[in-house]
Motif scaffolding. Structure first.
Motif, PDB file in Angstrom:
ATOM      1  N   GLY A  74       0.823  -1.207   0.000  1.00 38.88           N
ATOM      2  CA  GLY A  74       0.000   0.000   0.000  1.00 38.88           C
ATOM      3  C   GLY A  74       0.857   1.256   0.000  1.00 38.88           C
ATOM      4  O   GLY A  74       0.634   2.184  -0.790  1.00 38.88           O
ATOM      5  N   THR A  75       1.846   1.291   0.890  1.00 37.39           N
ATOM      6  CA  THR A  75       2.751   2.433   0.938  1.00 37.39           C
ATOM      7  C   THR A  75       3.609   2.508  -0.310  1.00 37.39           C
ATOM      8  O   THR A  75       3.824   3.590  -0.875  1.00 37.39           O
ATOM      9  CB  THR A  75       3.655   2.322   2.184  1.00 37.39           C
ATOM     10  OG1 THR A  75       2.854   2.548   3.350  1.00 37.39           O
ATOM     11  CG2 THR A  75       4.778   3.342   2.152  1.00 37.39           C
ATOM     12  N   MET A  76       4.102   1.359  -0.772  1.00 37.16           N
ATOM     13  CA  MET A  76       4.965   1.345  -1.947  1.00 37.16           C
ATOM     14  C   MET A  76       4.213   1.826  -3.183  1.00 37.16           C
ATOM     15  O   MET A  76       4.747   2.604  -3.995  1.00 37.16           O
ATOM     16  CB  MET A  76       5.521  -0.058  -2.156  1.00 37.16           C
ATOM     17  CG  MET A  76       6.451  -0.520  -1.039  1.00 37.16           C
ATOM     18  SD  MET A  76       6.897  -2.271  -1.148  1.00 37.16           S
ATOM     19  CE  MET A  76       7.941  -2.240  -2.608  1.00 37.16           C
ATOM     20  N   ILE A  77       2.968   1.394  -3.353  1.00 36.16           N
ATOM     21  CA  ILE A  77       2.166   1.826  -4.498  1.00 36.16           C
ATOM     22  C   ILE A  77       1.879   3.322  -4.415  1.00 36.16           C
ATOM     23  O   ILE A  77       1.944   4.039  -5.425  1.00 36.16           O
ATOM     24  CB  ILE A  77       0.859   1.017  -4.584  1.00 36.16           C
ATOM     25  CG1 ILE A  77       1.170  -0.419  -5.020  1.00 36.16           C
ATOM     26  CG2 ILE A  77      -0.120   1.662  -5.565  1.00 36.16           C
ATOM     27  CD1 ILE A  77      -0.032  -1.333  -5.005  1.00 36.16           C
ATOM     28  N   ALA A  78       1.553   3.814  -3.210  1.00 35.66           N
ATOM     29  CA  ALA A  78       1.269   5.241  -3.057  1.00 35.66           C
ATOM     30  C   ALA A  78       2.484   6.084  -3.434  1.00 35.66           C
ATOM     31  O   ALA A  78       2.360   7.112  -4.112  1.00 35.66           O
ATOM     32  CB  ALA A  78       0.850   5.527  -1.616  1.00 35.66           C
ATOM     33  N   VAL A  79       3.672   5.639  -3.012  1.00 39.44           N
ATOM     34  CA  VAL A  79       4.888   6.391  -3.339  1.00 39.44           C
ATOM     35  C   VAL A  79       5.154   6.363  -4.846  1.00 39.44           C
ATOM     36  O   VAL A  79       5.444   7.401  -5.460  1.00 39.44           O
ATOM     37  CB  VAL A  79       6.099   5.811  -2.570  1.00 39.44           C
ATOM     38  CG1 VAL A  79       7.402   6.439  -3.064  1.00 39.44           C
ATOM     39  CG2 VAL A  79       5.945   6.065  -1.077  1.00 39.44           C
ATOM     40  N   LEU A 159      12.737   0.751  -1.688  1.00 43.92           N
ATOM     41  CA  LEU A 159      12.523  -0.097  -2.861  1.00 43.92           C
ATOM     42  C   LEU A 159      11.513   0.540  -3.821  1.00 43.92           C
ATOM     43  O   LEU A 159      11.649   0.416  -5.045  1.00 43.92           O
ATOM     44  CB  LEU A 159      12.037  -1.476  -2.428  1.00 43.92           C
ATOM     45  CG  LEU A 159      13.055  -2.335  -1.659  1.00 43.92           C
ATOM     46  CD1 LEU A 159      12.418  -3.644  -1.219  1.00 43.92           C
ATOM     47  CD2 LEU A 159      14.292  -2.596  -2.509  1.00 43.92           C
ATOM     48  N   ALA A 160      10.503   1.226  -3.272  1.00 48.25           N
ATOM     49  CA  ALA A 160       9.525   1.903  -4.123  1.00 48.25           C
ATOM     50  C   ALA A 160      10.179   3.033  -4.905  1.00 48.25           C
ATOM     51  O   ALA A 160       9.897   3.233  -6.106  1.00 48.25           O
ATOM     52  CB  ALA A 160       8.378   2.444  -3.282  1.00 48.25           C
ATOM     53  N   LEU A 161      11.067   3.786  -4.267  1.00 42.74           N
ATOM     54  CA  LEU A 161      11.758   4.867  -4.961  1.00 42.74           C
ATOM     55  C   LEU A 161      12.681   4.314  -6.041  1.00 42.74           C
ATOM     56  O   LEU A 161      12.871   4.938  -7.097  1.00 42.74           O
ATOM     57  CB  LEU A 161      12.554   5.701  -3.954  1.00 42.74           C
ATOM     58  CG  LEU A 161      11.726   6.531  -2.968  1.00 42.74           C
ATOM     59  CD1 LEU A 161      12.630   7.154  -1.913  1.00 42.74           C
ATOM     60  CD2 LEU A 161      10.926   7.606  -3.679  1.00 42.74           C
ATOM     61  N   VAL A 162      13.264   3.146  -5.781  1.00 40.57           N
ATOM     62  CA  VAL A 162      14.129   2.511  -6.784  1.00 40.57           C
ATOM     63  C   VAL A 162      13.291   1.984  -7.946  1.00 40.57           C
ATOM     64  O   VAL A 162      13.657   2.156  -9.122  1.00 40.57           O
ATOM     65  CB  VAL A 162      14.936   1.363  -6.144  1.00 40.57           C
ATOM     66  CG1 VAL A 162      15.668   0.559  -7.217  1.00 40.57           C
ATOM     67  CG2 VAL A 162      15.935   1.917  -5.133  1.00 40.57           C
ATOM     68  N   ALA A 163      12.155   1.349  -7.620  1.00 38.85           N
ATOM     69  CA  ALA A 163      11.281   0.788  -8.662  1.00 38.85           C
ATOM     70  C   ALA A 163      10.716   1.900  -9.548  1.00 38.85           C
ATOM     71  O   ALA A 163      10.736   1.802 -10.781  1.00 38.85           O
ATOM     72  CB  ALA A 163      10.151  -0.014  -8.040  1.00 38.85           C
ATOM     73  N   GLY A 164      10.174   2.940  -8.911  1.00 35.81           N
ATOM     74  CA  GLY A 164       9.730   4.113  -9.653  1.00 35.81           C
ATOM     75  C   GLY A 164       8.369   4.020 -10.301  1.00 35.81           C
ATOM     76  O   GLY A 164       7.742   5.037 -10.579  1.00 35.81           O
ATOM     77  N   ARG A 165       7.861   2.800 -10.554  1.00 36.41           N
ATOM     78  CA  ARG A 165       6.581   2.643 -11.236  1.00 36.41           C
ATOM     79  C   ARG A 165       5.694   1.664 -10.468  1.00 36.41           C
ATOM     80  O   ARG A 165       6.178   0.637  -9.969  1.00 36.41           O
ATOM     81  CB  ARG A 165       6.778   2.151 -12.672  1.00 36.41           C
ATOM     82  CG  ARG A 165       7.568   3.102 -13.542  1.00 36.41           C
ATOM     83  CD  ARG A 165       7.372   2.790 -15.024  1.00 36.41           C
ATOM     84  NE  ARG A 165       7.741   1.423 -15.343  1.00 36.41           N
ATOM     85  CZ  ARG A 165       8.971   1.014 -15.620  1.00 36.41           C
ATOM     86  NH1 ARG A 165       9.981   1.880 -15.584  1.00 36.41           N
ATOM     87  NH2 ARG A 165       9.218  -0.238 -15.928  1.00 36.41           N
ATOM     88  N   PRO A 166       4.366   1.938 -10.396  1.00 31.36           N
ATOM     89  CA  PRO A 166       3.455   1.076  -9.631  1.00 31.36           C
ATOM     90  C   PRO A 166       3.458  -0.375 -10.096  1.00 31.36           C
ATOM     91  O   PRO A 166       3.317  -1.291  -9.283  1.00 31.36           O
ATOM     92  CB  PRO A 166       2.086   1.729  -9.846  1.00 31.36           C
ATOM     93  CG  PRO A 166       2.385   3.159 -10.169  1.00 31.36           C
ATOM     94  CD  PRO A 166       3.675   3.134 -10.920  1.00 31.36           C
ATOM     95  N   GLU A 167       3.617  -0.600 -11.411  1.00 28.01           N
ATOM     96  CA  GLU A 167       3.538  -1.968 -11.921  1.00 28.01           C
ATOM     97  C   GLU A 167       4.714  -2.828 -11.476  1.00 28.01           C
ATOM     98  O   GLU A 167       4.658  -4.062 -11.572  1.00 28.01           O
ATOM     99  CB  GLU A 167       3.443  -1.973 -13.447  1.00 28.01           C
ATOM    100  CG  GLU A 167       4.591  -1.289 -14.154  1.00 28.01           C
ATOM    101  CD  GLU A 167       4.331   0.180 -14.426  1.00 28.01           C
ATOM    102  OE1 GLU A 167       4.972   0.740 -15.340  1.00 28.01           O
ATOM    103  OE2 GLU A 167       3.474   0.765 -13.736  1.00 28.01           O
TER     104      GLU A 167
END
Length: 253
Positions: A74-79, A159-167
């Motif tokens: 949830g947090t990762m997708i929001a970021v 990890l969310a900042l590294v991924a950069g995209r919701p998918e």
């Protein structure tokens, strides 16, 4: 942290809490899912290999710790959604404290995590489980659980900042599952093959689960794990908090 930074962080926290009103189903799923896991492992799947006494006394503290490792998506997708839509870039162009967006997101997650713990404890009480140790032990256990969650949360934010995209979040989230299931949440390490039991004993989640069991008076839960349950999250925070802040600071470069 300055008053200005605290004000900005609180504003971002309120922004995240407003999503609860717009997306109540997501909040409900986040609360119901750990309850389903508790009921499934407690009554359908069974388990308790190597556990002496009432399995609920062993399982429920393990489930409390496991829940603090899961639900980061949830947090990762929001970021990543804020990154993908350029929302964070707009915030960064405003006179706002650097990192307030991340602090607000983490504060909202911690509030939901605390609510989830209360729901699980209430369900456990309805099933007949009673934590031992008294109010001080209960507060100490909740503190250890939320400290572990806070560390896992900043790993997720990085990890969310590294991924950069919701998918890409789902693929990254899978990395958390081994941490959760290669633990002593459901069975004792002594009931596992030697190499596996050793790995499980060294899992930070296992230290937190055992420390919580000790505070709740579960037989066989050694007190020495309390120190590890504090040191491991602090070590993870020392690594991933600055990594996340540094990654965030470089977004506009």
């Amino acid at each position: 942290m300055s008053v200005h930074a605290l004000t900005d962080s609180w504003t971002m926290t309120r922004r995240e809490l407003a999503r609860w009103q717009r997306q109540p189903v997501q909040l409900a799923v986040g609360l119901v899912f750990p309850v389903m896991l508790l009921l499934m492992f407690g009554y359908l799947v069974g388990g308790g290999r190597g556990v002496a006494g009432d399995y609920r006394d062993y399982l429920i503290p393990g489930m409390l710790a496991l829940t603090m490792a899961f639900g980061l998506e949830g947090t990762m997708i929001a970021v990543t959604q804020d990154l993908d839509k350029g929302v964070i870039d707009r915030f960064r162009s405003m006179p706002m404290a650097n990192g307030a967006v991340l602090v607000g997101r983490s504060a909202a997650d911690m509030l939901q995590s605390a609510l989830t713990l209360l729901v699980l404890i209430a369900v456990g009480a309805a099933l007949g489980w009673r934590p031992g140790g008294g109010p001080a032990a209960l507060l100490g256990a909740l503190g250890l659980l939320l400290l572990f969650r806070f560390a896992m949360l900043w790993i997720g934010i990085h990890l969310a900042l590294v991924a950069g995209r919701p998918e890409l979040v789902q693929a990254v989230q899978i990395l958390v599952w081994p941490v959760g299931f290669l633990s002593n949440a459901f069975a004792t390490p002594g009931s596992m093959p030697g190499w596996l039991g050793t790995a499980v004993e060294r899992n930070p989640l296992s230290h937190t689960a055992t420390a919580v069991r000790h505070l709740f008076g579960v037989p066989g839960a050694e007190s020495g794990h309390v120190g590890w349950a504090i040191l491991w999250p602090l070590a993870l925070l020392a690594v991933f908090f600055p990594l996340a802040v540094r990654r965030f600071a470089r977004l506009s470069r």
